[in-house]
Structure formats: C-alpha cells, structure tokens
Design a protein around this motif. Structure first.
Motif, mmCIF file in Angstrom:
data_model
loop_
_atom_site.group_PDB
_atom_site.id
_atom_site.type_symbol
_atom_site.label_atom_id
_atom_site.label_comp_id
_atom_site.label_asym_id
_atom_site.label_seq_id
_atom_site.Cartn_x
_atom_site.Cartn_y
_atom_site.Cartn_z
ATOM 1 N N LEU A 294 0.851 -1.222 0.083
ATOM 2 C CA LEU A 294 0.027 0.004 -0.058
ATOM 3 C C LEU A 294 0.901 1.245 0.075
ATOM 4 N N PHE A 295 2.012 1.333 0.847
ATOM 5 C CA PHE A 295 2.881 2.397 0.777
ATOM 6 C C PHE A 295 3.469 2.435 -0.341
ATOM 7 N N THR A 296 4.236 1.297 -1.063
ATOM 8 C CA THR A 296 4.702 1.450 -2.312
ATOM 9 C C THR A 296 3.929 1.924 -3.348
ATOM 10 N N ALA A 297 2.609 1.531 -3.358
ATOM 11 C CA ALA A 297 1.455 1.860 -4.521
ATOM 12 C C ALA A 297 1.173 3.220 -4.313
ATOM 13 N N ALA A 298 1.189 3.746 -3.247
ATOM 14 C CA ALA A 298 1.055 5.253 -2.819
ATOM 15 C C ALA A 298 1.912 6.247 -3.393
ATOM 16 N N ARG A 299 3.216 5.682 -3.228
ATOM 17 C CA ARG A 299 4.308 6.480 -3.959
ATOM 18 C C ARG A 299 4.603 6.039 -5.391
ATOM 19 N N TRP A 300 3.829 5.405 -5.859
ATOM 20 C CA TRP A 300 3.943 5.076 -7.433
ATOM 21 C C TRP A 300 4.174 6.268 -8.446
ATOM 22 N N PRO A 301 4.975 6.471 -9.284
ATOM 23 C CA PRO A 301 5.173 7.697 -9.854
ATOM 24 C C PRO A 301 3.705 8.001 -10.967
ATOM 25 N N LYS A 302 3.288 9.146 -11.151
ATOM 26 C CA LYS A 302 2.216 9.362 -12.059
ATOM 27 C C LYS A 302 2.778 9.369 -13.600
ATOM 28 N N ARG A 303 1.718 9.171 -14.356
ATOM 29 C CA ARG A 303 1.988 8.796 -15.824
ATOM 30 C C ARG A 303 2.860 9.693 -16.432
ATOM 31 N N ALA A 304 2.646 11.118 -16.076
ATOM 32 C CA ALA A 304 3.432 12.230 -16.555
ATOM 33 C C ALA A 304 4.947 12.062 -16.027
#
Length: 461
Positions: free
Chosen positions: A403-413
């Motif tokens: 959940l922590f890793t997914a929350a910090r996943w970079p945006k598409r841009a």
C-alpha cells in the motif's frame, strides 16, 4: 538499432501477439538458448545435491552445493554484470556458455573430492551474472514497444516452467546416475552457445573503450542510476517488495508440509503441490495478462496487483489444508506475474542503451538478497511461532508495504518524462555527477542528472 521513444511507449492498441514476438528470429534463438540453460541448471542443482550427499553423507555439504549458485550474485553480482557492458553481448553470452560447459563437465568426473566439486560449482556460477546481464540488455534491442513486455512475460513463464521441468528431470536422473545429469547440463550449455552464435546478430559493445573508467566506478554508476532516478527507484522498490513475500510459501514448504498438517496428508505430496503452485500461477498470470490485457490497462493494474499479491496469502493465518495453501500461493504467483513484466518493461523504456547490463546486475542482486532474507527471516520466526501464523502475518505486513509502495508510485506524466529523457540521452555519455546547482521543487525526474545513460535492467527476466 535502438527503438524510438514513440515505439516503446505503451499504446492504446491491443497487446502484441505471440506471433509478432516470435517473428523476431533473434528472440526465438535467445529464448530457446535460455530455456536450455535454465533446464540444465535446475537438472544439475537437483543432481549435485544428491551427488555430494552420496560422497559425504552430510546434509550441510549437500545444502552448500545447492546454495553456492547464489553466492556470485551476493558477493559480486553488479560487478560481474558490468563486464557485459564492456564487450559484445553475443560474445559474452557465448563465452559464458562455453566456460560453464567445460566446468560442468569437470564436475561430472567421477571421484572428485566434495571441496573440489563446490569450487568448480562456484566457478561455474561466476559466469551467470555477465551472461544473464548481456541477455537482458539485448532484449530491448531485439523487441520494441509492447512486444518487449510480451517477450518478458514469455521469458519469465519459460523460466518458471524450466524450473519445474529441470527439478523433475534432475531428481529422476539423480536417483541412478547423477553424473549423467551433470553431462546433460554441460550439453545444454553447448547447444545454447551454438544457438546464440548462429541466431543472434553481432552488435558493438554498449560501452566503448574511450568511455571506460574502471570496473568499480562503472558498477557504481549502475547503482546511482537505479536509486538516483525517481521513476527507476519506484520500480525497483516495487520489484523488491514483491520478492519479499512471494517466495515465502515455497521457501517454507518442506517444513510446512511436515509440521503444519496433521490430517494424514502425505508430506511429500503436500510439499510438492505448495512448491509447484507459485511457478504454475506465475506461468498462467504472465501469459494471460501479457497476452489478453491491453498495454494501457496493464499500467493501471500494477498498483492493485501489487496489493493483491500479499493479500491473497493472509488467509494462511487460518491454517488451511495443503490444497488451499497451494491455491493461495498460485494466486500470489499470478498477481506477481501480472505486474513484474510491465514494471520491467517500464524500467527498460526509462533507460537508454548503455547501462542495461549494470542495471540488471543491481536488480538481480537485490532480488537474490531479498529472497534469501525473506526465507531466512520467516524460517527463524517459524522456530517460535506456527508456520501459518508466520506466513499470514508476514503477508499482512506485505499488504501494508505494498500500500505504501503503491501510494508512492509515480504518475503517468513522470513516467513519460523519464522515458523521453532516456530517449534523448547521449548514448556515449556516462551518468553525470549531480550538478552544483540548487535543486528546485520537483526537480530531478531523471535523477537531476542530464545526459544519464540508463541501463535497462530486467530484474526477473
């Protein structure tokens, strides 16, 4: 020839087909050669442990013979992988195959002392990091766009299938002739060398002699790019987190089968179904997601699959029967296989040619270390707590981590910007040291280092 950025970005079209992937004849040669080597390796692993145990009657020696294959990655994986950047990828792969062929033939000589067998095995496995790094760096030069992601899925699924098949063949041969199993492994390396030499186009080295410094600094450049570039760092954390818990059911299967089930279940059968479930789920997930899900949709699925992978193992807390444990492990393998090739493909696209082999060394070493740590840590916990509690609790912690890793996943841009920066980087440039200028908020999507030469690491290919 390197692919353009526009070719490598995920499109809104449907996924690439297996026909399109295998239309690249070089890919077929590399995959077949790799499959032969993988099968031979697992045949040898199963046989060597039996051979050493017969000679010594020592469980410790037998376990050491199995574990020695991990040592090169742990003590010098990134350094050895950097060698692949200095020479032609095809030459590195062929040379490593021939070296391993000769050394495995020496291991097969009857009457070898156990210490000599271990030394020869260690020398054999020293060729693994440069060989695998060269193969991984070669992949994005052969396949572009979504064909690369489908190709990575095929690689991962083939490796899992080779593990199952190799162990079965090795165990069968080892019961009556371990030497024959070792000679089979030597023969697979010989065939692999021939396939690569005849089926892969020769290309110049990714790093010219003019741009060499020394091996340690070149290896350090690989670490700087992986962990100094936000997008690549996020992908690395995702891959490492997935490895932290997905290996646990397989690693504890032997003890789980013998200590965790008291309802008359055969321990050997229970161990077999638990150990096989994760690879089978990985094969199904890799092929199904890679082939049936559109490229843009796969990107969206990365975060939910990342959380799902540990979540499906949490019901282990309820101490289910072996078949249910196997089902949970298979679902975990399915989820991990659905996200890893996509993450690896993103990693490749965010890196220009030139540091790919080094990236593979960094990522592969991290995977080996984390898997070993996970099995060791959960094994120690299982000395004090029931195995179902350990696996379920470890997986619940994995859900929080994901959940922590997914929350910090970079945006598409940010991902697109990293891909564009990689495509515009000078192919001959070394990773620049951080410039002495003030950092601005949000600066450094490519590590704040213009002209960085990325290396496409395929951590699990």
């Amino acid at each position: 020839m390197e692919a353009t950025v526009s070719d490598e970005r995920p499109s809104q079209e449907g996924p690439a087909t297996f026909r399109e992937v295998f239309a690249q004849r070089e890919y077929g040669a590399v995959l077949t050669a790799s499959a032969l080597s993988w099968i031979g390796d697992f045949v040898a692993k199963a046989a060597v442990t039996v051979l050493v145990y017969r000679e010594t009657h020592s469980v410790a020696y037998s376990a050491a013979a199995f574990a020695v294959s991990f040592l090169p990655w742990l003590i010098g994986g990134p350094l050895l992988a950097t060698l692949a950047e200095r020479y032609r990828y095809r030459s590195v792969m062929v040379a490593c195959d021939l070296i391993r062929m000769v050394l495995m033939a020496l291991v097969a000589i009857p009457g070898n002392e156990p210490w000599l067998i271990l030394c020869l095995l260690f020398a054999t496995t020293l060729a693994n990091p440069p060989s695998q790094a060269a193969r991984s760096a070669l992949m994005p030069l052969i396949l572009t766009g979504d064909r690369l992601v489908v190709g990575l899925s095929l690689n991962s699924s083939t490796a899992q299938a080779a593990q199952v098949l190799g162990y079965l063949i090795g165990a069968a041969l080892a019961t009556f002739n371990p030497t024959l199993a070792l000679l089979v492994n030597a023969a697979t390396f010989a065939l692999s060398a021939v396939l690569v030499r005849l089926g892969v186009r020769d290309r110049p080295p990714a790093m010219t002699s003019a741009h060499r410094s020394h091996l340690l600094r070149e290896t350090g450049d690989g670490f700087r790019i992986v962990f100094g570039t936000p997008v690549l760092r996020a992908i690395a954390l995702l891959v490492f987190s997935a490895m932290l818990f997905s290996i646990v059911p397989e690693g504890l299967a032997a003890a789980w089968a013998r200590e965790g089930f008291d309802d008359g279940v055969d321990s050997g059968a229970a161990q077999a179904v638990i150990m096989a479930a994760n690879p089978v789920g990985f094969i199904v997930g890799g092929l199904l997601v890679g082939r049936a899900v559109a490229p843009a949709r796969r990107l969206v699925l990365i975060r939910p699959l990342a959380v799902l992978a540990p979540l499906v193992l949490v019901p282990s807390l309820l101490d289910p029967p072996p078949l249910v444990v196997a089902l949970l492990a298979g679902l975990c393998g399915f989820a991990v296989a659905g996200l890893l090739p996509v993450a690896n493909g993103l990693f490749v696209r965010a890196l220009p040619n030139g540091y790919r082999a080094r990236a593979f060394g960094v990522m592969a070493t991290g995977v080996q270390v984390i898997q070993g740590f996970a099995v060791l840590a959960t094994g120690l916990l299982a000395e004090h707590f029931p195995i179902p509690v350990v696996v379920g609790g470890w997986s619940a912690a994995g859900v929080l981590l994901m959940l922590f890793t997914a929350a910090r996943w970079p945006k598409r841009a940010a991902i697109d910007a990293a891909v564009e920066a990689a495509g515009n980087a000078d192919p001959a440039a070394r990773p620049a040291e951080p410039r002495p200028r003030p950092a601005t908020p949000g600066d450094g999507h490519a590590g704040g280092q213009p002209g960085e030469r990325g290396r496409a690491s395929q951590a699990v290919s």
